[in-house]
Motif scaffolding. Structure first.
Motif, short mmCIF file in Angstrom:
data_model
loop_
_atom_site.label_atom_id
_atom_site.label_comp_id
_atom_site.label_asym_id
_atom_site.label_seq_id
_atom_site.Cartn_x
_atom_site.Cartn_y
_atom_site.Cartn_z
N ALA A 175 0.49 7.34 -6.40
CA ALA A 175 -0.49 8.44 -6.40
C ALA A 175 0.24 9.77 -6.22
O ALA A 175 -0.12 10.77 -6.86
CB ALA A 175 -1.51 8.24 -5.29
N CYS A 176 1.26 9.79 -5.39
CA CYS A 176 2.07 10.99 -5.19
C CYS A 176 2.78 11.39 -6.47
O CYS A 176 2.86 12.57 -6.82
CB CYS A 176 3.07 10.74 -4.07
N LEU A 227 1.59 12.22 -0.55
CA LEU A 227 2.30 11.03 -0.08
C LEU A 227 2.03 10.76 1.39
O LEU A 227 1.73 9.62 1.78
CB LEU A 227 3.80 11.17 -0.33
N LEU A 260 0.83 -1.21 0.00
CA LEU A 260 0.00 0.00 0.00
C LEU A 260 0.86 1.26 0.00
O LEU A 260 0.45 2.29 -0.53
CB LEU A 260 -0.95 0.00 1.19
N SER A 261 2.04 1.19 0.56
CA SER A 261 2.90 2.37 0.54
C SER A 261 3.41 2.66 -0.87
O SER A 261 3.58 3.81 -1.25
CB SER A 261 4.08 2.19 1.49
N ALA A 288 0.56 4.38 -2.59
CA ALA A 288 0.51 5.79 -2.16
C ALA A 288 1.60 6.59 -2.85
O ALA A 288 1.38 7.74 -3.26
CB ALA A 288 0.66 5.88 -0.65
N GLY A 345 -1.57 9.59 1.72
CA GLY A 345 -1.74 8.23 1.20
C GLY A 345 -1.16 7.19 2.13
O GLY A 345 -1.77 6.14 2.36
N ILE A 346 0.01 7.46 2.69
CA ILE A 346 0.61 6.51 3.62
C ILE A 346 -0.21 6.44 4.91
O ILE A 346 -0.40 5.36 5.47
CB ILE A 346 2.08 6.87 3.88
N CYS A 364 -3.46 6.91 5.16
CA CYS A 364 -4.64 6.11 4.83
C CYS A 364 -4.31 4.63 4.73
O CYS A 364 -5.09 3.77 5.16
CB CYS A 364 -5.26 6.58 3.52
N ALA A 365 -3.14 4.31 4.18
CA ALA A 365 -2.72 2.92 4.07
C ALA A 365 -2.53 2.30 5.46
O ALA A 365 -2.91 1.15 5.68
CB ALA A 365 -1.43 2.83 3.26
#
Length: 106
Positions: free
Chosen positions: A63-64, A88, A56-57, A60, A91-92, A94-95
């Motif tokens: 996406a970044c 970033l 998942l990282s 993310a 996203g991290i 949320c992951a």
């Protein structure tokens, strides 16, 4: 490859992927030490996050990277880097939340 080396190899691979892609992406906007610092920072952040949320990282980070490519066309490079850094971190975060919920429901 022995089983006890698979996890460290995947963590190093995630960090190396993030560093190499960042180095290539920011090449047009940053030079020298700033370019290396941005690549190293993203590699460390994705590598550390990969300890908790392995793939998942990387998602993310991708996406970044997309956010950086889009905002680079609209904003100055410094603002684009700041915006993609926020993406970033978000996203991290949320992951990590997704993984903690998944683990608590097991």
């Amino acid at each position: 490859m022995p089983d006890d080396l698979i996890i460290p190899a995947m963590l190093a691979g995630c960090a190396a992927f993030a560093g190499v892609v960042t180095y290539a992406l920011v090449g047009r906007d940053l030079r020298g030490g700033a370019r290396v610092a941005a690549a190293l920072g993203s590699a460390v952040l994705v590598g550390l996050a990969s300890v908790f949320v392995l793939y998942l990282s990387v998602a993310a980070f991708l996406a970044c990277a997309v956010a950086y490519l889009v905002t680079r066309r609209l904003l100055r490079p410094g603002l684009a880097l700041a915006a993609s850094g926020v993406v970033l971190l978000g996203g991290i975060s949320c992951a990590v939340v997704i993984m903690s919920i998944a683990l608590s429901e097991m």
